[in-house]
Write a protein that holds these residues in place. Structure first.
Motif, PDB file in Angstrom:
ATOM      1  N   LYS A   1       0.756  -1.418   0.052  1.00 47.04           N
ATOM      2  CA  LYS A   1       0.056   0.015   0.071  1.00 47.04           C
ATOM      3  C   LYS A   1       1.111   1.241   0.061  1.00 47.04           C
ATOM      4  CE  LYS A   1      -4.203  -1.976   2.040  1.00 47.04           C
ATOM      5  NZ  LYS A   1      -5.259  -1.571   2.699  1.00 47.04           N
ATOM      6  N   SER A   2       0.242   2.330  -0.366  1.00 49.41           N
ATOM      7  CA  SER A   2       1.007   3.447  -0.575  1.00 49.41           C
ATOM      8  C   SER A   2       1.507   4.108   0.851  1.00 49.41           C
ATOM      9  CB  SER A   2       0.113   4.536  -1.293  1.00 49.41           C
ATOM     10  OG  SER A   2       0.589   5.974  -1.029  1.00 49.41           O
ATOM     11  N   THR A   3       2.885   4.646   0.749  1.00 56.97           N
ATOM     12  CA  THR A   3       3.317   5.089   2.080  1.00 56.97           C
ATOM     13  C   THR A   3       2.942   6.631   2.168  1.00 56.97           C
ATOM     14  OG1 THR A   3       5.452   5.579   1.044  1.00 56.97           O
ATOM     15  CG2 THR A   3       5.283   3.523   2.057  1.00 56.97           C
ATOM     16  N   TYR A   4       2.197   7.176   1.277  1.00 56.20           N
ATOM     17  CA  TYR A   4       1.914   8.605   1.059  1.00 56.20           C
ATOM     18  C   TYR A   4       1.046   9.027   2.363  1.00 56.20           C
ATOM     19  CZ  TYR A   4       4.289   9.067  -3.352  1.00 56.20           C
ATOM     20  OH  TYR A   4       4.957   9.256  -4.629  1.00 56.20           O
ATOM     21  N   THR A   5       0.135   7.902   2.677  1.00 58.79           N
ATOM     22  CA  THR A   5      -0.834   8.357   3.841  1.00 58.79           C
ATOM     23  C   THR A   5       0.011   8.709   5.199  1.00 58.79           C
ATOM     24  OG1 THR A   5      -2.662   7.179   2.856  1.00 58.79           O
ATOM     25  CG2 THR A   5      -2.933   7.753   5.138  1.00 58.79           C
ATOM     26  N   LYS A   6       0.967   7.905   5.487  1.00 60.26           N
ATOM     27  CA  LYS A   6       1.499   8.157   6.854  1.00 60.26           C
ATOM     28  C   LYS A   6       2.714   9.144   6.613  1.00 60.26           C
ATOM     29  CE  LYS A   6       4.802   5.755  10.230  1.00 60.26           C
ATOM     30  NZ  LYS A   6       5.622   6.900  10.121  1.00 60.26           N
TER      31      LYS A   6
ATOM     32  N   PHE B   1      -4.198   7.797   0.270  1.00 61.49           N
ATOM     33  CA  PHE B   1      -3.603   7.569  -1.159  1.00 61.49           C
ATOM     34  C   PHE B   1      -3.532   5.900  -1.383  1.00 61.49           C
ATOM     35  CE2 PHE B   1      -1.650  11.287   0.913  1.00 61.49           C
ATOM     36  CZ  PHE B   1      -1.547  12.329  -0.252  1.00 61.49           C
ATOM     37  N   ILE B   2      -4.085   5.855  -2.655  1.00 57.97           N
ATOM     38  CA  ILE B   2      -4.231   4.279  -3.119  1.00 57.97           C
ATOM     39  C   ILE B   2      -3.333   4.071  -4.196  1.00 57.97           C
ATOM     40  CG2 ILE B   2      -6.414   4.005  -1.928  1.00 57.97           C
ATOM     41  CD1 ILE B   2      -7.686   4.573  -4.902  1.00 57.97           C
ATOM     42  N   LEU B   3      -3.072   2.700  -4.460  1.00 56.90           N
ATOM     43  CA  LEU B   3      -2.229   2.632  -5.489  1.00 56.90           C
ATOM     44  C   LEU B   3      -3.199   1.741  -6.435  1.00 56.90           C
ATOM     45  CD1 LEU B   3       0.924   0.943  -3.645  1.00 56.90           C
ATOM     46  CD2 LEU B   3       0.875   3.080  -5.047  1.00 56.90           C
ATOM     47  N   ASP B   4      -2.821   1.346  -7.841  1.00 57.58           N
ATOM     48  CA  ASP B   4      -3.428   0.676  -8.734  1.00 57.58           C
ATOM     49  C   ASP B   4      -3.968  -0.575  -8.212  1.00 57.58           C
ATOM     50  OD1 ASP B   4      -3.195   2.538 -10.479  1.00 57.58           O
ATOM     51  OD2 ASP B   4      -1.419   1.668 -11.868  1.00 57.58           O
ATOM     52  N   GLU B   5      -3.011  -1.291  -7.560  1.00 62.75           N
ATOM     53  CA  GLU B   5      -3.658  -2.784  -7.047  1.00 62.75           C
ATOM     54  C   GLU B   5      -4.942  -2.452  -6.329  1.00 62.75           C
ATOM     55  OE1 GLU B   5      -0.960  -3.628  -3.048  1.00 62.75           O
ATOM     56  OE2 GLU B   5       0.218  -3.159  -5.000  1.00 62.75           O
TER      57      GLU B   5
ATOM     58  N   ASP C   1     -11.198  -2.929   9.430  1.00 64.26           N
ATOM     59  CA  ASP C   1      -9.759  -2.653   9.773  1.00 64.26           C
ATOM     60  C   ASP C   1      -9.625  -1.025  10.228  1.00 64.26           C
ATOM     61  OD1 ASP C   1      -9.076  -5.330   9.084  1.00 64.26           O
ATOM     62  OD2 ASP C   1      -8.381  -4.663   7.173  1.00 64.26           O
ATOM     63  N   LEU C   2      -8.209  -0.599  10.832  1.00 61.36           N
ATOM     64  CA  LEU C   2      -8.266   0.722  11.267  1.00 61.36           C
ATOM     65  C   LEU C   2      -7.447   1.306  10.281  1.00 61.36           C
ATOM     66  CD1 LEU C   2      -7.199  -0.133  14.931  1.00 61.36           C
ATOM     67  CD2 LEU C   2      -9.593   0.313  13.944  1.00 61.36           C
ATOM     68  N   LEU C   3      -7.978   2.616  10.156  1.00 64.94           N
ATOM     69  CA  LEU C   3      -7.495   3.747   9.222  1.00 64.94           C
ATOM     70  C   LEU C   3      -6.439   4.552  10.058  1.00 64.94           C
ATOM     71  CD1 LEU C   3      -7.658   5.116   6.265  1.00 64.94           C
ATOM     72  CD2 LEU C   3      -9.008   6.538   7.572  1.00 64.94           C
ATOM     73  N   PRO C   4      -5.302   4.770   9.671  1.00 62.59           N
ATOM     74  CA  PRO C   4      -4.281   5.655  10.095  1.00 62.59           C
ATOM     75  C   PRO C   4      -4.819   6.965   9.792  1.00 62.59           C
ATOM     76  CG  PRO C   4      -3.163   4.609   8.301  1.00 62.59           C
ATOM     77  CD  PRO C   4      -4.520   3.986   8.320  1.00 62.59           C
ATOM     78  N   SER C   5      -4.941   7.907  10.914  1.00 61.62           N
ATOM     79  CA  SER C   5      -5.502   9.154  10.656  1.00 61.62           C
ATOM     80  C   SER C   5      -5.166  10.092  11.758  1.00 61.62           C
ATOM     81  CB  SER C   5      -6.979   9.124  10.623  1.00 61.62           C
ATOM     82  OG  SER C   5      -7.791  10.413  10.125  1.00 61.62           O
ATOM     83  N   ILE C   6      -5.846  11.205  11.886  1.00 64.12           N
ATOM     84  CA  ILE C   6      -5.311  12.347  12.974  1.00 64.12           C
ATOM     85  C   ILE C   6      -6.949  12.650  13.575  1.00 64.12           C
ATOM     86  CG2 ILE C   6      -3.483  13.092  11.989  1.00 64.12           C
ATOM     87  CD1 ILE C   6      -5.198  15.327  10.473  1.00 64.12           C
TER      88      ILE C   6
ATOM     89  N   ALA D   1     -19.096  11.772  11.054  1.00 68.44           N
ATOM     90  CA  ALA D   1     -18.156  11.167  10.514  1.00 68.44           C
ATOM     91  C   ALA D   1     -17.361  12.258   9.565  1.00 68.44           C
ATOM     92  CB  ALA D   1     -18.202   9.943   9.980  1.00 68.44           C
ATOM     93  N   VAL D   2     -15.843  12.433   9.513  1.00 67.15           N
ATOM     94  CA  VAL D   2     -15.436  13.128   8.518  1.00 67.15           C
ATOM     95  C   VAL D   2     -15.598  12.478   7.226  1.00 67.15           C
ATOM     96  CG1 VAL D   2     -14.212  14.704  10.203  1.00 67.15           C
ATOM     97  CG2 VAL D   2     -13.096  12.676   9.221  1.00 67.15           C
ATOM     98  N   VAL D   3     -15.357  13.245   6.202  1.00 71.13           N
ATOM     99  CA  VAL D   3     -14.888  12.493   4.802  1.00 71.13           C
ATOM    100  C   VAL D   3     -13.692  12.851   4.326  1.00 71.13           C
ATOM    101  CG1 VAL D   3     -15.807  12.512   2.323  1.00 71.13           C
ATOM    102  CG2 VAL D   3     -17.492  13.077   4.252  1.00 71.13           C
ATOM    103  N   VAL D   4     -12.930  11.810   3.993  1.00 72.70           N
ATOM    104  CA  VAL D   4     -11.581  11.672   3.590  1.00 72.70           C
ATOM    105  C   VAL D   4     -11.372  11.566   2.140  1.00 72.70           C
ATOM    106  CG1 VAL D   4      -9.203  10.664   4.066  1.00 72.70           C
ATOM    107  CG2 VAL D   4     -10.994  10.543   5.904  1.00 72.70           C
ATOM    108  N   THR D   5     -10.725  12.676   1.814  1.00 72.88           N
ATOM    109  CA  THR D   5     -10.255  12.614   0.151  1.00 72.88           C
ATOM    110  C   THR D   5      -9.395  11.481  -0.211  1.00 72.88           C
ATOM    111  OG1 THR D   5     -10.765  15.122   0.097  1.00 72.88           O
ATOM    112  CG2 THR D   5      -9.669  14.007  -1.748  1.00 72.88           C
ATOM    113  N   VAL D   6      -9.539  10.724  -1.321  1.00 68.90           N
ATOM    114  CA  VAL D   6      -8.808   9.694  -1.888  1.00 68.90           C
ATOM    115  C   VAL D   6      -8.027  10.102  -3.161  1.00 68.90           C
ATOM    116  CG1 VAL D   6      -8.635   7.323  -2.498  1.00 68.90           C
ATOM    117  CG2 VAL D   6     -10.247   7.808  -0.618  1.00 68.90           C
ATOM    118  N   PHE D   7      -6.669  10.057  -2.882  1.00 66.75           N
ATOM    119  CA  PHE D   7      -6.009  10.539  -3.962  1.00 66.75           C
ATOM    120  C   PHE D   7      -5.203   9.410  -4.497  1.00 66.75           C
ATOM    121  CE2 PHE D   7      -5.723  14.592  -1.869  1.00 66.75           C
ATOM    122  CZ  PHE D   7      -6.130  15.351  -2.623  1.00 66.75           C
TER     123      PHE D   7
END
Length: 453
Positions: free
Chosen positions: A2-7, A42-46, A383-388, A434-440
């Motif tokens: 998975k993308s490391t950009y989120t962290k 952030f997501i990847l093609d997979e 599963d848990l989402l890394p967030s703030i 709940a907040v809405v998280v943008t997905v890139f």
């Protein structure tokens, strides 16, 4: 992988206390009816491939289940109580793939599990198109990302591209390329609203790489629509190839005519009675109903078992119609179940057993009058989402995917989550705080993320 950009973005926000989204001056703020997260994902093609495989499995299962159901009038009417719709579907070939959907999905140990299907043009979430480009520009100007390493997939642009493909496949001698957008009369008479809809949809339509001809027409009165004997649709004598329904308050007669025209490929309509049937939560119970399930090929049985939480209509549960789960006691095992109304929106009428007292849970079950309008569904923790959190400190929280599906193609996504580990009733919905998280999307190029810390 998975993308490391989120962290890395979370690390940046926590370190600098930069409220990325709140710092944006958004001229469309009044159009957004949800709170947007400071963070992005952030997501990847997979992961996009995983979504599209999920769509394929879901609609193969739905198509097969509804085809079996259409052969048994008693089962169909047991679930949908609509003899006229049954007649239409048994006299016309139907394809549940041909539609516009947002699937609400949990990720459980990496496996996607269906919560509900939302069908039609007015499914919500596309409003992020009015914010995400500004978020993307802010991140780039803040020197968070090297140029061209991330992108945002416009939900509306994906939907319009899908409409163009569907219009090209219509069974008509001549295509007009015209798209009708049916809006409320209140929005139509509001000059600002009308101009917004007109420019927003028409600009995206004309900028599509697949655009050939035609324009967007706003409609607010069903009397201005004419459907010919062969099923062709006109708006004040202007031919229409595709119809987006932002307003659903139309007559049953028109709904039936639009469905027949859609099924016979004279138009592509985003909101039909078939869409309503697929979006009814009782359809998830139909997938598990042994009268349907036992007739499925093994591949579909496996997909349903893995990806659709076990579901049964409440009246059928109370009557003991659940041979495959005959040992289940939803009162004693309330932590394992959810009760939902079959037709409701924005997280309303959803009750999660583990967030209720035993007394309230039992009272709920015993005091529901129209039990055929409710379902019982197996509960899963996401599963848990890394967030703030609200103080811009790192946190891991449950989350729900909202993935857009346009005729089986990925059309963008969003995430809903809380900004606190303390939740009241467990229902993760924007209308419930709940907040809405943008997905890139992370582009697959050599240019790497550079963070200035």
């Amino acid at each position: 992988m998975k993308s490391t950009y989120t962290k890395k973005l979370i690390d940046y926000i926590c370190f600098t206390k930069d409220r990325v989204t709140s710092n944006i001056v958004n001229p469309y703020e009044k159009e957004l009816d949800f709170q947007s997260s400071e963070n992005s994902y952030f997501i990847l093609d997979e992961e996009i491939t995983q979504f599209e495989k999920f769509y394929s499995g879901l609609f193969n299962s739905l198509q097969s289940s509804l085809e079996i159901c259409a052969k048994d009038r008693d089962v169909f009417l047991d679930y949908y109580s609509d003899p006229r719709l049954y007649q239409i579907l048994t006299h016309n070939k139907f394809d549940v793939f041909r539609g516009i959907f947002r699937h609400d999905v949990l990720e459980v140990n990496g496996t996607l599990k269906l919560l509900e299907i939302n069908g039609g043009a007015n499914i919500g979430g596309w409003e992020l198109d009015m914010l995400a480009p500004m978020q993307l520009e802010y991140l780039r100007k803040a020197n968070l990302f090297s140029q061209e390493v991330i992108s945002y997939r416009s939900v509306v642009a994906s939907m319009i591209d899908s409409l163009i493909v569907q219009m090209a496949s219509l069974d008509k001698e001549k295509l007009s390329g015209n798209i009708g957008v049916f809006i409320t009369k209140m929005d139509y008479i509001n000059i600002n609203k009308r101009n917004f809809y007109a420019s927003f949809f028409d600009d995206i339509y004309r900028s599509s790489a697949q655009y050939k001809e035609g324009q967007v027409h706003l409609i607010c009165e069903e009397q201005s629509l004419q459907i010919s004997e062969d099923g062709a649709l006109c708006f004040d004598e202007i031919p229409i190839d595709a119809l987006l329904m932002m307003e659903h308050n139309i007559s049953r007669e028109l709904q039936e005519k639009l469905l027949v025209s859609h099924l016979t490929k004279k138009i592509f309509c985003t909101d039909t009675l078939l869409n309503n049937l697929v979006s009814d939560k009782s359809t998830m119970a139909l997938l598990h109903d042994i009268r349907i399930f036992d007739l499925q090929p093994q591949s579909i049985k496996q997909w349903i078992t893995q990806n659709v939480p076990w579901t049964i209509r409440l009246d059928r549960y109370l009557n003991g119609c659940f041979e495959h789960k005959s040992s289940i006691d939803i009162i004693k095992n309330q932590a394992d179940f959810v009760i939902k109304k079959c037709r409701s929106l924005q997280g309303k009428d959803v009750y999660i057993g583990r967030f209720m007292t035993a007394e309230k849970w039992q009272s709920l079950i015993l005091n529901i009058d129209e039990t055929q309008d409710w379902i019982v569904q197996q509960y899963f923790e996401s599963d848990l989402l890394p967030s703030i959190d609200a103080e811009l400190e790192p946190i891991s929280v449950p989350f729900v995917w909202g993935v857009f599906d346009f005729n089986g193609q990925y059309g963008g996504s969003l995430i809903r989550s809380f900004i606190s580990s303390q939740v009241n009733d467990g229902v993760i919905n924007a209308a419930n705080g709940a907040v809405v998280v943008t997905v890139f999307e992370e582009l697959q190029i050599d240019d790497q993320l550079t963070l200035i810390l």
